[in-house]
Scaffold this motif. Structure first.
Motif, PDB file in Angstrom:
ATOM      1  N   ASP A 188      17.251 112.183  69.580  1.00  0.00           N
ATOM      2  CA  ASP A 188      18.888 112.261  69.744  1.00  0.00           C
ATOM      3  C   ASP A 188      19.282 113.068  68.855  1.00  0.00           C
ATOM      4  OD1 ASP A 188      19.095 110.170  71.595  1.00  0.00           O
ATOM      5  OD2 ASP A 188      18.997 108.492  70.048  1.00  0.00           O
ATOM      6  N   VAL A 189      18.869 113.546  67.654  1.00  0.00           N
ATOM      7  CA  VAL A 189      19.223 114.757  66.595  1.00  0.00           C
ATOM      8  C   VAL A 189      18.819 115.793  67.123  1.00  0.00           C
ATOM      9  CG1 VAL A 189      18.808 115.496  64.604  1.00  0.00           C
ATOM     10  CG2 VAL A 189      19.026 112.958  64.738  1.00  0.00           C
ATOM     11  N   LEU A 190      17.594 115.956  67.824  1.00  0.00           N
ATOM     12  CA  LEU A 190      17.368 117.576  68.008  1.00  0.00           C
ATOM     13  C   LEU A 190      17.661 117.768  69.388  1.00  0.00           C
ATOM     14  CD1 LEU A 190      13.432 117.369  67.130  1.00  0.00           C
ATOM     15  CD2 LEU A 190      15.407 118.377  65.776  1.00  0.00           C
ATOM     16  N   ILE A 191      18.186 117.013  70.436  1.00  0.00           N
ATOM     17  CA  ILE A 191      18.959 117.164  71.303  1.00  0.00           C
ATOM     18  C   ILE A 191      20.263 117.945  70.843  1.00  0.00           C
ATOM     19  CG2 ILE A 191      20.259 116.496  73.780  1.00  0.00           C
ATOM     20  CD1 ILE A 191      17.800 114.402  73.776  1.00  0.00           C
ATOM     21  N   GLN A 192      20.941 117.241  70.245  1.00  0.00           N
ATOM     22  CA  GLN A 192      22.039 117.444  69.654  1.00  0.00           C
ATOM     23  C   GLN A 192      22.050 118.909  69.135  1.00  0.00           C
ATOM     24  OE1 GLN A 192      25.798 116.535  66.680  1.00  0.00           O
ATOM     25  NE2 GLN A 192      24.097 114.960  66.553  1.00  0.00           N
ATOM     26  N   THR A 193      21.104 119.138  67.964  1.00  0.00           N
ATOM     27  CA  THR A 193      21.212 120.538  67.710  1.00  0.00           C
ATOM     28  C   THR A 193      20.728 121.495  68.523  1.00  0.00           C
ATOM     29  OG1 THR A 193      19.832 119.446  65.585  1.00  0.00           O
ATOM     30  CG2 THR A 193      19.521 121.623  65.681  1.00  0.00           C
ATOM     31  N   ALA A 194      19.878 121.574  69.410  1.00  0.00           N
ATOM     32  CA  ALA A 194      19.605 122.261  70.390  1.00  0.00           C
ATOM     33  C   ALA A 194      20.877 122.663  71.284  1.00  0.00           C
ATOM     34  CB  ALA A 194      18.319 121.653  71.238  1.00  0.00           C
ATOM     35  N   MET A 195      21.527 121.755  71.823  1.00  0.00           N
ATOM     36  CA  MET A 195      22.769 122.147  72.621  1.00  0.00           C
ATOM     37  C   MET A 195      23.797 122.973  71.805  1.00  0.00           C
ATOM     38  SD  MET A 195      23.616 118.384  74.070  1.00  0.00           S
ATOM     39  CE  MET A 195      25.378 118.920  74.628  1.00  0.00           C
TER      40      MET A 195
END
Length: 318
Positions: free
Chosen positions: A248-255
């Motif tokens: 969840d954290v890395l998806i947000q970061t990548a977006m």
């Protein structure tokens, strides 16, 4: 404004774009030499993002994690520093994590928490000119299976930094009490659910212990937990899979970094956004804090009414 790398319309998590200050300008020019245009744009996008203010979380436990980004030599994209938690850990043993942990009363702020934990877990220096703070992101929360006690929810603040000298990673050493392994993964893979040939070369075997799934790079399934419907994302890596809160954290970061939405559906059909979930837990926890949970086994629900045993207990007294 945030600069999308592709032509896909800009879509970022809840937050604002900083207009009064550009932290990107604080990174010395020499620290950006050798970076690809893609990496520079990602860093700029992250520094111009400002998450909503942190609200009073009441009785809910708080933690912070460090999203440490760097560009590998001979590569043109950002990678993120990850760990595999020690088998002896009481919570989430052998699972992939970002360096981080609970906020201690003596911590100056969540940035200090994330940096302190990264130092304790892998030896990343607490203060170094090659480690540049970029931003903090929207808070996320651990998602628990049915019949878990509400007090086991943890609200996590992601803190993003850029490591301009990748040789710092050569000196990292896992704290054996907390970490079994240190590895990295391309941030872009958490946006697209795919990897290029170079990054695919040393992935764990499909069907093996670390990736018992048919999908090549990215697997999902929808579950019902204490807060309702939730989509579990899993990403195949060179070590333990990225999943749960870390995904969840890395998806947000990548977006935010790439200025665009994921190429896959991020949320389950009836999944509420994290700010809503966190607000609900903050509101309801005082009424449950002293109650035990003896209403049945701790398990995940399926969207078709199935039940799946949880690998962890999450009991009332833990």
């Amino acid at each position: 404004m945030t600069l999308p790398i592709s032509d896909t319309p800009l879509s970022i998590p809840n937050g604002n774009l900083k207009s009064h200050e550009d932290d990107f300008a604080k990174i010395p020019e020499e620290c950006l030499r050798g970076l690809s245009k893609e990496s520079i744009t990602c860093l700029r996008n992250l520094t111009t993002f400002q998450a909503p203010p942190i609200t009073d979380l009441g009785l809910v436990k708080q933690a912070a994690v460090l999203v440490a980004l760097y560009q590998k030599a001979g590569d043109d994209k950002l990678h993120v520093l990850l760990t595999t938690r020690a088998k002896t850990m009481r919570r989430h043993p052998s699972q992939t994590a970002l360096p981080g942990g609970k906020v201690d009363p003596e911590d100056l702020d969540v940035i200090h928490t994330a940096r302190r934990e990264a130092f304790e877990e892998v030896g990343l220096p607490l203060d170094h000119p090659s480690i540049h703070y970029l931003t903090t992101l929207e808070q996320v929360m651990t998602i628990l299976p049915l019949n878990s006690h509400m007090k086991n929810h943890i609200v996590v603040t992601p803190v993003v930094c850029f490591i301009s000298d990748p040789s710092l990673l050569d000196d990292l050493r896992p704290n054996p009490d907390e970490v079994d392994a240190i590895f990295t993964h391309p941030l872009k893979g958490c946006l697209t659910g795919k990897l290029d040939a170079k990054d695919s070369a040393e992935l764990v075997d499909i069907g093996g212990e670390w990736w018992p799934h048919e999908e090549k790079y990215h697997s999902t399934n929808d579950r019902i937990g204490t807060i309702g419907e939730y989509r579990m994302h899993r990403f195949r890596t060179t070590g333990s899979p990225i999943k749960g809160l870390t995904s969840d954290v890395l998806i947000q970061t990548a977006m935010i970094a790439y200025g665009t939405s994921t190429t896959y559906d991020r949320f389950a059909l009836n999944q509420s956004p994290f700010p809503t979930l966190i607000s609900n837990v903050v509101r309801d926890l005082p009424f449950h804090i002293d109650k035990s949970t003896n209403s049945g086994p701790v398990e995940w629900g399926g969207t078709e009414g199935e039940r799946f045993k949880s690998s962890e207990t999450w009991a009332a007294g833990q």
